[in-house]
Enzyme design. Sequence first.
Site, PDB file in Angstrom:
ATOM      1  N   CYS A  28       2.002  -5.756  -0.296  1.00  0.00           N
ATOM      2  CA  CYS A  28       0.977  -5.727   1.315  1.00  0.00           C
ATOM      3  C   CYS A  28       1.832  -6.930   2.025  1.00  0.00           C
ATOM      4  CB  CYS A  28      -0.473  -5.434   1.165  1.00  0.00           C
ATOM      5  SG  CYS A  28      -0.408  -5.544   3.305  1.00  0.00           S
ATOM      6  N   CYS A  31      -1.631  -7.982   4.604  1.00  0.00           N
ATOM      7  CA  CYS A  31      -2.352  -9.089   3.728  1.00  0.00           C
ATOM      8  C   CYS A  31      -2.188 -10.309   3.732  1.00  0.00           C
ATOM      9  CB  CYS A  31      -2.546  -7.831   2.364  1.00  0.00           C
ATOM     10  SG  CYS A  31      -2.665  -6.379   2.347  1.00  0.00           S
TER      11      CYS A  31
END
Length: 104
Positions: A28, A31
């Site tokens: 991600c 993230c």
Amino acid sequence: MKNLTTMEQFEQLRDGGKTIFMFSANWCPDCRVIEPFLPEVEAKYSEFTFIHVDRDQFIELCQKLDVYGIPSFIAFEKGKELGRFVSKDRKTQEEIEGFINDLK
């Protein structure tokens, strides 16, 4: 931030003191963007235990908690959900701290 390793650990932390679970995944990109400032957030809000939940390792937990976008945060105290910041959008340090401030 410690990593969640078992469902039993999740249940103990959820049912214990103030815990914020951060749902994330290695792949991600959003993230990765928040990672550099997370230690500062943890230090600022030391009354909470912060736990990283790998979405791919705990996909059933994510489904159970309706976490379909990452990074996302859910706070619990003594088994009760205090609040959630769940979306697929990139989050800023200010937004994350605002979420935590609103829990108090």
